[in-house]
Motif scaffolding. Structure first.
Motif, PDB file in Angstrom:
ATOM      1  N   PRO A   1       0.828  -1.214   0.000  1.00  0.00           N
ATOM      2  CA  PRO A   1       0.000   0.000   0.000  1.00  0.00           C
ATOM      3  C   PRO A   1       0.861   1.263   0.000  1.00  0.00           C
ATOM      4  O   PRO A   1       1.946   1.289   0.582  1.00  0.00           O
ATOM      5  N   GLU A   2       0.373   2.280  -0.646  1.00  0.00           N
ATOM      6  CA  GLU A   2       1.124   3.517  -0.848  1.00  0.00           C
ATOM      7  C   GLU A   2       1.646   4.106   0.469  1.00  0.00           C
ATOM      8  O   GLU A   2       2.759   4.638   0.512  1.00  0.00           O
ATOM      9  N   LYS A   3       0.886   3.985   1.552  1.00  0.00           N
ATOM     10  CA  LYS A   3       1.300   4.599   2.814  1.00  0.00           C
ATOM     11  C   LYS A   3       2.535   3.929   3.424  1.00  0.00           C
ATOM     12  O   LYS A   3       3.205   4.498   4.277  1.00  0.00           O
ATOM     13  N   TYR A   4       2.828   2.704   2.978  1.00  0.00           N
ATOM     14  CA  TYR A   4       4.026   2.015   3.466  1.00  0.00           C
ATOM     15  C   TYR A   4       5.190   2.084   2.472  1.00  0.00           C
ATOM     16  O   TYR A   4       6.265   1.560   2.754  1.00  0.00           O
ATOM     17  N   GLY A   5       4.947   2.701   1.326  1.00  0.00           N
ATOM     18  CA  GLY A   5       5.986   2.762   0.288  1.00  0.00           C
ATOM     19  C   GLY A   5       6.299   4.178  -0.124  1.00  0.00           C
ATOM     20  O   GLY A   5       6.241   4.516  -1.309  1.00  0.00           O
ATOM     21  N   SER A   6       6.622   5.022   0.835  1.00  0.00           N
ATOM     22  CA  SER A   6       6.956   6.413   0.536  1.00  0.00           C
ATOM     23  C   SER A   6       8.305   6.498  -0.174  1.00  0.00           C
ATOM     24  O   SER A   6       9.068   5.530  -0.216  1.00  0.00           O
ATOM     25  N   THR A   7       8.612   7.661  -0.680  1.00  0.00           N
ATOM     26  CA  THR A   7       9.888   7.886  -1.368  1.00  0.00           C
ATOM     27  C   THR A   7      11.071   7.578  -0.459  1.00  0.00           C
ATOM     28  O   THR A   7      12.039   6.929  -0.863  1.00  0.00           O
ATOM     29  N   LYS A   8      10.999   8.026   0.788  1.00  0.00           N
ATOM     30  CA  LYS A   8      12.095   7.807   1.728  1.00  0.00           C
ATOM     31  C   LYS A   8      12.255   6.324   2.062  1.00  0.00           C
ATOM     32  O   LYS A   8      13.379   5.820   2.200  1.00  0.00           O
ATOM     33  N   VAL A   9      11.141   5.617   2.197  1.00  0.00           N
ATOM     34  CA  VAL A   9      11.202   4.176   2.460  1.00  0.00           C
ATOM     35  C   VAL A   9      11.867   3.463   1.283  1.00  0.00           C
ATOM     36  O   VAL A   9      12.728   2.584   1.476  1.00  0.00           O
ATOM     37  N   PHE A  10      11.486   3.831   0.073  1.00  0.00           N
ATOM     38  CA  PHE A  10      12.110   3.270  -1.129  1.00  0.00           C
ATOM     39  C   PHE A  10      13.621   3.437  -1.076  1.00  0.00           C
ATOM     40  O   PHE A  10      14.383   2.483  -1.291  1.00  0.00           O
TER      41      PHE A  10
ATOM     42  N   ILE B   1      14.021  -5.679   7.802  1.00  0.00           N
ATOM     43  CA  ILE B   1      14.196  -4.846   9.008  1.00  0.00           C
ATOM     44  C   ILE B   1      14.231  -3.366   8.652  1.00  0.00           C
ATOM     45  O   ILE B   1      13.610  -2.532   9.324  1.00  0.00           O
ATOM     46  N   SER B   2      14.947  -3.021   7.583  1.00  0.00           N
ATOM     47  CA  SER B   2      15.031  -1.613   7.164  1.00  0.00           C
ATOM     48  C   SER B   2      13.668  -1.087   6.729  1.00  0.00           C
ATOM     49  O   SER B   2      13.332   0.080   6.970  1.00  0.00           O
TER      50      SER B   2
ATOM     51  N   ILE C   1      11.727  -0.513  10.094  1.00  0.00           N
ATOM     52  CA  ILE C   1      12.273   0.637  10.825  1.00  0.00           C
ATOM     53  C   ILE C   1      11.997   1.945  10.091  1.00  0.00           C
ATOM     54  O   ILE C   1      11.597   2.948  10.706  1.00  0.00           O
ATOM     55  N   ALA C   2      12.195   1.933   8.776  1.00  0.00           N
ATOM     56  CA  ALA C   2      11.963   3.142   7.981  1.00  0.00           C
ATOM     57  C   ALA C   2      10.514   3.597   8.110  1.00  0.00           C
ATOM     58  O   ALA C   2      10.232   4.795   8.224  1.00  0.00           O
ATOM     59  N   ASN C   3       9.587   2.651   8.113  1.00  0.00           N
ATOM     60  CA  ASN C   3       8.173   3.008   8.245  1.00  0.00           C
ATOM     61  C   ASN C   3       7.838   3.524   9.641  1.00  0.00           C
ATOM     62  O   ASN C   3       7.026   4.438   9.795  1.00  0.00           O
TER      63      ASN C   3
END
Length: 423
Positions: free
Chosen positions: A355-364, A409-410, A413-415
């Protein structure tokens, strides 16, 4: 009734996308060497050769774009470099491998000629088809895949009902992870990223009156059905190889085993037909890879036809150079590239599916960077150097899967850290 027809047509298109003739040579030998652990190998193989590619199609359905869109959240430059790297690998490895498979299955059993002759003739024809963009290939594709599937079902059926379940002992220390890593060699996840967008565009064109949700549902249904079909064929070929454990020499090659199994189950006539069909299917794959690569570079250079022709020529030249090697050699050449690019491709597919809310630019950016870093030890090992001193501290690294836990893990943590600033 109309919905059923649309689903079946789309299912067949997706199945044809992934079921390349080169894929046929991997499951039988994998089963032959896996013995009584064939089922564990089949599960592992299906994760990287079935589940991940199908998720790639779901990602395309969500993005409604091209290969460039898979990595654009990291950065534009990253996405361009990633795309170019994928096309370079596709033109240098799976495309030439189709020429080697053709030589070993259709030429070598009848003529004592070197690989280079087949490679030259093969890619001269590929070049002619690429510059003329013949529609014959689409027609052939619709005939070839069903014909190959029918023969394979017959081979699997005859084996299951005519041979004893005399399974040997596996030669693999870790059957499950061996299956996953062998699935890399199908290049199916890369195929999903490269040409999956073409399938999505075709679905949109052919179903203009359907809503976005209806199209998405169609793709999901067809995706799961094609996935089950791929699993059935792959698992069938793996158990077929396992049941032939006592019929062939331990040193038999992939193509020799496929030929041997088809002769033992269906006879020499059927084997000849399979050889012809596999060769034609290999040819359509090579044309598709070279055409896709040329189209991509043409787009980068503002639609230049000269760039298209030049890229097509380079793609065919690479094919001739690499196609003069036997299949096993090309597979070995592919290992370093796959050890690095496949984990990255898997992560990009998964990040684009969530889902988009878990795949932000920073998370990518975070997850992709971590995946690339933890893929380096496997890459180092694959080119002949030792990274044991690093891998001793990384979980799952002894299975060449050291990137999996760090990536997971990343992601978590990123989320958690970026939750207040969700984009």
């Amino acid at each position: 009734m109309q919905n059923i027809k649309k689903t079946l047509v789309t299912t067949f298109a997706l199945f044809s996308l992934f079921f390349g003739a080169g894929n046929l040579i991997f499951p039988p030998l994998l089963g032959f060497q896996s013995g009584n652990m064939w089922w564990l190998v089949a599960i592992g193989f299906s994760i990287s050769a079935v589940i991940i590619p199908i998720l790639g199609i779901f990602a395309h359905a969500k993005l409604q774009g091209t290969i460039f869109d898979f990595g654009k959240k990291v950065s534009t430059k990253f996405s361009i470099v990633y795309s170019l790297l994928i096309y370079l690998i596709a033109a240098s490895l799976p495309s030439p491998r189709t020429a080697s498979v053709t030589h070993e299955i259709a030429i070598k059993p009848f003529f004592n000629t070197p690989y280079i002759y087949t490679s030259i003739a093969y890619f001269m024809l590929v070049f002619l088809f690429v510059i003329n963009r013949s529609k014959i290939l689409n027609i052939l594709g619709k005939i070839l895949t069903p014909a190959i599937i029918l023969i394979l079902i017959a081979i699997i059926g005859v084996t299951l009902f005519s041979f004893d379940f005399n399974l040997g002992v596996t030669v693999f220390k870790s059957p499950f992870t061996t299956g996953i890593l062998e699935g890399y060699q199908t290049f199916d996840a890369i195929a999903a990223v490269v040409v999956g967008g073409v399938i999505i565009v075709s679905i949109n064109i052919n179903n203009k009156e359907d809503s976005y949700e209806e199209k998405k549902l169609l793709i999901k249904r067809a995706g799961w059905l094609s996935g089950f079909a791929l699993f059935f064929i792959y698992a069938g070929l793996i158990i077929t190889g396992a049941m032939m454990n006592s019929e062939f020499s331990e040193t038999i090659s992939r193509t020799e085993l496929l030929n041997g199994i088809s002769i033992k189950t269906l006879g020499s006539t059927a084997n000849l037909l399979l050889s012809i069909l596999v060769s034609l299917a290999c040819f359509t794959t090579a044309v598709g890879v070279v055409t896709g690569t040329a189209d991509f570079t043409k787009h980068l250079f503002k639609g230049s036809d000269k760039v298209y022709y030049f890229t097509a020529f380079l793609g065919c030249l690479l094919g001739i150079i690499m196609g003069q090697f036997d299949v096993n050699s090309i597979i070995q050449f592919a290992v370093p590239a796959l050890m690095f690019i496949y984990p990255l491709t898997i992560i990009l597919i998964l990040l684009n599916v969530v889902p988009e809310k878990y795949g932000s630019t920073k998370v990518f950016k975070v997850v992709v960077a971590v995946t690339m870093i933890f893929s380096i030890p496997d890459f180092i090992d694959s080119i002949g150097y030792s990274s044991t001193f690093i891998k001793n501290y990384i979980p799952l690294s002894k299975f060449n899967m050291g990137w999996v836990l760090p990536a997971l893990i990343s992601f978590v943590i990123a989320n958690l850290i970026l939750k207040p600033n969700r984009e």
